[in-house]
Design a protein around this motif. Structure first.
Motif, PDB file in Angstrom:
ATOM      1  N   THR A 130      77.867  40.406 -23.685  1.00  0.00           N
ATOM      2  CA  THR A 130      76.578  39.809 -24.074  1.00  0.00           C
ATOM      3  C   THR A 130      76.429  38.438 -23.434  1.00  0.00           C
ATOM      4  N   LEU A 131      75.193  38.080 -23.175  1.00  0.00           N
ATOM      5  CA  LEU A 131      74.841  36.754 -22.665  1.00  0.00           C
ATOM      6  C   LEU A 131      73.923  36.069 -23.670  1.00  0.00           C
ATOM      7  N   ARG A 132      74.073  34.775 -23.815  1.00  0.00           N
ATOM      8  CA  ARG A 132      73.106  33.969 -24.568  1.00  0.00           C
ATOM      9  C   ARG A 132      72.280  33.213 -23.545  1.00  0.00           C
ATOM     10  N   GLN A 133      70.992  33.495 -23.485  1.00  0.00           N
ATOM     11  CA  GLN A 133      70.126  32.880 -22.493  1.00  0.00           C
ATOM     12  C   GLN A 133      69.010  32.100 -23.183  1.00  0.00           C
ATOM     13  N   PRO A 134      68.618  30.957 -22.608  1.00  0.00           N
ATOM     14  CA  PRO A 134      67.579  30.132 -23.232  1.00  0.00           C
ATOM     15  C   PRO A 134      66.256  30.879 -23.338  1.00  0.00           C
ATOM     16  N   VAL A 135      65.527  30.645 -24.447  1.00  0.00           N
ATOM     17  CA  VAL A 135      64.284  31.388 -24.672  1.00  0.00           C
ATOM     18  C   VAL A 135      63.172  30.938 -23.739  1.00  0.00           C
ATOM     19  N   GLY A 136      63.177  29.668 -23.319  1.00  0.00           N
ATOM     20  CA  GLY A 136      62.116  29.172 -22.444  1.00  0.00           C
ATOM     21  C   GLY A 136      61.546  27.859 -22.934  1.00  0.00           C
TER      22      GLY A 136
ATOM     23  N   THR B 262      61.178  28.603 -35.851  1.00  0.00           N
ATOM     24  CA  THR B 262      62.032  27.976 -36.855  1.00  0.00           C
ATOM     25  C   THR B 262      61.112  27.122 -37.717  1.00  0.00           C
ATOM     26  N   LEU B 263      61.125  27.369 -39.015  1.00  0.00           N
ATOM     27  CA  LEU B 263      60.238  26.663 -39.939  1.00  0.00           C
ATOM     28  C   LEU B 263      61.077  25.971 -40.999  1.00  0.00           C
ATOM     29  N   GLU B 264      61.055  24.646 -40.992  1.00  0.00           N
ATOM     30  CA  GLU B 264      61.722  23.884 -42.053  1.00  0.00           C
ATOM     31  C   GLU B 264      60.608  23.286 -42.897  1.00  0.00           C
ATOM     32  N   LEU B 265      60.393  23.874 -44.073  1.00  0.00           N
ATOM     33  CA  LEU B 265      59.201  23.567 -44.862  1.00  0.00           C
ATOM     34  C   LEU B 265      59.559  22.768 -46.108  1.00  0.00           C
ATOM     35  N   GLY B 266      58.623  22.657 -46.997  1.00  0.00           N
ATOM     36  CA  GLY B 266      58.760  21.758 -48.138  1.00  0.00           C
ATOM     37  C   GLY B 266      59.739  22.242 -49.183  1.00  0.00           C
ATOM     38  N   GLY B 267      59.920  21.407 -50.160  1.00  0.00           N
ATOM     39  CA  GLY B 267      60.792  21.752 -51.272  1.00  0.00           C
ATOM     40  C   GLY B 267      60.394  20.990 -52.525  1.00  0.00           C
TER      41      GLY B 267
ATOM     42  N   GLY C 170      66.680  18.249 -28.820  1.00  0.00           N
ATOM     43  CA  GLY C 170      68.115  18.288 -28.569  1.00  0.00           C
ATOM     44  C   GLY C 170      68.645  19.712 -28.567  1.00  0.00           C
ATOM     45  N   SER C 171      68.204  20.509 -29.544  1.00  0.00           N
ATOM     46  CA  SER C 171      68.580  21.924 -29.587  1.00  0.00           C
ATOM     47  C   SER C 171      68.104  22.647 -28.336  1.00  0.00           C
ATOM     48  N   ALA C 172      66.855  22.379 -27.962  1.00  0.00           N
ATOM     49  CA  ALA C 172      66.262  23.060 -26.817  1.00  0.00           C
ATOM     50  C   ALA C 172      67.008  22.733 -25.528  1.00  0.00           C
ATOM     51  N   LEU C 173      67.207  21.450 -25.268  1.00  0.00           N
ATOM     52  CA  LEU C 173      67.822  21.045 -24.001  1.00  0.00           C
ATOM     53  C   LEU C 173      69.265  21.503 -23.895  1.00  0.00           C
ATOM     54  N   ALA C 174      70.003  21.457 -24.999  1.00  0.00           N
ATOM     55  CA  ALA C 174      71.400  21.899 -24.978  1.00  0.00           C
ATOM     56  C   ALA C 174      71.504  23.369 -24.605  1.00  0.00           C
ATOM     57  N   CYS C 175      70.533  24.163 -25.042  1.00  0.00           N
ATOM     58  CA  CYS C 175      70.555  25.607 -24.774  1.00  0.00           C
ATOM     59  C   CYS C 175      69.957  25.970 -23.423  1.00  0.00           C
ATOM     60  N   GLY C 176      69.431  24.981 -22.699  1.00  0.00           N
ATOM     61  CA  GLY C 176      68.830  25.260 -21.407  1.00  0.00           C
ATOM     62  C   GLY C 176      67.333  25.452 -21.452  1.00  0.00           C
ATOM     63  N   CYS C 177      66.704  25.237 -22.603  1.00  0.00           N
ATOM     64  CA  CYS C 177      65.253  25.292 -22.729  1.00  0.00           C
ATOM     65  C   CYS C 177      64.646  23.944 -22.333  1.00  0.00           C
ATOM     66  N   THR C 178      63.345  23.923 -22.192  1.00  0.00           N
ATOM     67  CA  THR C 178      62.605  22.679 -22.050  1.00  0.00           C
ATOM     68  C   THR C 178      61.689  22.526 -23.261  1.00  0.00           C
ATOM     69  N   ALA C 179      61.094  21.339 -23.427  1.00  0.00           N
ATOM     70  CA  ALA C 179      60.392  21.063 -24.680  1.00  0.00           C
ATOM     71  C   ALA C 179      59.079  20.326 -24.456  1.00  0.00           C
ATOM     72  N   VAL C 180      58.109  20.666 -25.299  1.00  0.00           N
ATOM     73  CA  VAL C 180      56.871  19.905 -25.449  1.00  0.00           C
ATOM     74  C   VAL C 180      56.795  19.513 -26.917  1.00  0.00           C
ATOM     75  N   ILE C 181      56.833  18.226 -27.187  1.00  0.00           N
ATOM     76  CA  ILE C 181      56.867  17.724 -28.564  1.00  0.00           C
ATOM     77  C   ILE C 181      55.498  17.184 -28.939  1.00  0.00           C
TER      78      ILE C 181
ATOM     79  N   ILE D 226      71.961  27.599 -32.175  1.00  0.00           N
ATOM     80  CA  ILE D 226      72.017  28.307 -30.897  1.00  0.00           C
ATOM     81  C   ILE D 226      71.321  29.665 -31.002  1.00  0.00           C
ATOM     82  N   GLU D 227      71.496  30.335 -32.116  1.00  0.00           N
ATOM     83  CA  GLU D 227      70.875  31.645 -32.306  1.00  0.00           C
ATOM     84  C   GLU D 227      69.359  31.574 -32.205  1.00  0.00           C
ATOM     85  N   HIS D 228      68.788  30.424 -32.578  1.00  0.00           N
ATOM     86  CA  HIS D 228      67.334  30.315 -32.655  1.00  0.00           C
ATOM     87  C   HIS D 228      66.698  29.775 -31.378  1.00  0.00           C
ATOM     88  N   PHE D 229      67.510  29.330 -30.413  1.00  0.00           N
ATOM     89  CA  PHE D 229      66.980  28.815 -29.151  1.00  0.00           C
ATOM     90  C   PHE D 229      67.448  29.627 -27.951  1.00  0.00           C
TER      91      PHE D 229
END
Length: 497
Positions: A156-162, A268-273, A182-193, A484-487
């Motif tokens: 198996t390979l783990r490849q960045p989602v994009g 990935t959704l980190e919502l209220g509590g 940070g999660s995105a870049l470590a996994c090889g993805c790029t980011a728009v924040i 890692i699983e999510h990126f």
């Protein structure tokens, strides 16, 4: 009230024409509407930021996609980690500058901006950088039958989602952004924040530092604007592969639905509590009060993980509330830039109005205001740290998230009742159990319905520990190895030979 002096570089930064950061460059949009950035301590405008135009959103995503398929894909994992650590070094060197901009924008006390917002962000970024070289697949023996002597092997390979679109709230505008890019870049993805429209400034400065650190243009982009327009445009874009969102349950639900409708994008959704804290009968009164202060009032309660519901044994609750009243009365309320202040303003006018409305709800339902429940003196969005003894578990103050410095209390008679109260919610982000009996704690922890359960502590996070909610508090996990699983996408490869 004595505020610290602003650094000259902070004053120069605030005076700029602000907009977006796209493909390694600042990009204002003079014809677009501008958003005023308000200092919560004074209600004065400190800067304005032009909203991203549709063309700029398109440009930012195209830049991220080009970097993903080009320069960032050709960058080795070790080099990615090195560049992320260089950014962490620059953030450390600019610690005071970033902290002052953050406090001016969000109302976060300057000491908290330095030690928590900036220092924790640096620690998280270094943690993610360390993972860049440790993302791996597995090999396995296969059981396919052989017809003519052929054999099979698999791996198996783990490849960045994009391209990852990160939507960031106003309470921790740097740190939560770091969790996402940070999660995105470590996994090889790029980011728009996309920062919150209330706190758009600090990520513009971090993006500049990223290019200074050597991170290629296009790898990290920032677009600003109203969440009702910029967010949906990012989610719907065909070149965005993943959305990571931190914010309220209603908005997060909408983000999740839109992501599914836009092609089953990763989310990935980190919502209220409405996070609970349960104090067992054996826990001393003064230590209980220490725990309540820790759990409820950090950054004026504007923390996703903070506790809002407190359950204290009936034999202790009067003593606890009396002591808490005395402690809250001693807190010095002041400007976010006052190093002697212990309690600052709420982050914006809309949130101030929301918290004030909760005070009215509590009174309407006969809640007993133990302390606070009013606005505090000052020109900014100041309220009193508040403690309310609820009438019942059904009160609005026990069921609706305030996201503010409002601690609600209810007495219980036995531990089963306490546990029932703690779990009696559709939310499940964090919780804490406080006791000197380790055996009881270890038996209770598995039964508490929350993504994170602390024992004799609250609000402490570490990059090595996965973080996220259960029930309506979210989908997926941040931090730890779990991110890692999510990126990344898991690809299976089978070879016949």
């Amino acid at each position: 009230m004595t505020d610290i002096s602003l650094l000259p570089e902070v004053e120069a930064f605030l005076a700029r024409r602000h907009g977006q950061y796209i493909d390694g460059q600042l990009a204002a949009a003079p014809d677009a509407a501008a958003i005023d950035v308000i200092n919560p301590s004074s209600r004065k405008v400190i800067a304005s930021v032009h909203q991203a135009t549709p063309a700029q959103i398109e440009q930012a995503i195209a830049s991220a996609h080009e970097a993903f398929t080009g320069v960032w894909q050709r960058t080795s994992p070790a080099r990615r980690g090195e560049l992320m650590n260089r950014l962490a070094d620059l953030m450390h060197a600019r610690r005071e500058e970033l902290a002052q901009i953050e406090s001016l924008s969000s109302g976060k006390l300057i000491g908290l901006s330095r030690a928590f917002e900036i220092d924790y962000s640096i620690a998280f970024l270094r943690y993610y950088a360390g993972w860049a070289t440790k993302i791996h697949g597995r090999t396995m023996s296969l059981s396919l039958p052989s017809a003519n002597g052929e054999q099979y092997t698999g791996f198996t390979l783990r490849q960045p989602v994009g391209v990852v679109a990160g939507i960031v709230p106003w309470n921790f505008s740097i740190m939560i952004a770091v969790w996402k890019f940070g999660s995105a870049l470590a996994c090889g993805c790029t980011a728009v924040i996309k920062p919150s429209e209330f706190t758009p400034l600090t990520m513009l400065r971090v993006a500049e530092l990223a290019v200074e650190a050597g991170i290629p243009p296009g790898v990290l982009n920032v677009v600003n604007g109203n969440g009702a327009t910029v967010g949906p445009a990012m989610i719907a874009h065909p070149k965005v592969a993943k959305i990571t969102f931190t914010g309220s349950v209603p908005t997060g639900t909408g983000v999740g639905v839109a992501a599914m409708q836009a092609g089953l994008k990763h989310v990935t959704l980190e919502l209220g509590g409405k996070n609970p804290a349960g104090f067992l009968r054996d826990f001393p009164v003064e230590r209980t009060v220490d725990g309540i202060i820790e759990a409820a009032y950090l950054h004026q309660g504007e923390v996703c993980a903070s506790a809002e519901r407190f359950y204290v044994h009936r034999s202790r609750i009067d003593d606890v509330l009396e002591s808490l009243h005395r402690r809250l009365a001693t807190l010095k309320i002041g400007s976010a830039l006052d190093e002697n202040a212990q309690f600052g303003p709420l982050a914006n006018a809309a949130h101030f109005a929301k918290v004030m409305a909760f005070f009215d709800k509590a009174r309407a339902q006969d809640g007993e205001i133990v302390y606070g429940g009013t606005a505090a003196p000052g020109d900014g969005f100041f309220v009193q740290p508040t403690a309310i003894l609820a009438r019942s578990q059904a009160d609005a103050i026990m069921t609706e998230e305030t996201f503010g410095p409002v601690a609600s209390f209810l007495a219980y008679d036995d531990e089963e009742e306490m546990l029932h109260y703690m779990n009696d919610t559709r939310l499940g982000l964090t919780a804490s159990v406080w006791t000197n009996d380790l055996s009881k704690a270890l038996r209770l922890v598995p039964r508490v319905e929350a993504g994170t359960v602390w024992v004799n502590m609250h609000n402490y996070i570490d990059p090595a520990m996965p973080f996220g909610g259960v029930k309506s508090s979210g989908i997926g996990r941040e931090f730890g190895e779990a991110f890692i699983e999510h990126f990344t996408e898991l690809k299976s490869v089978i070879i016949r030979y």
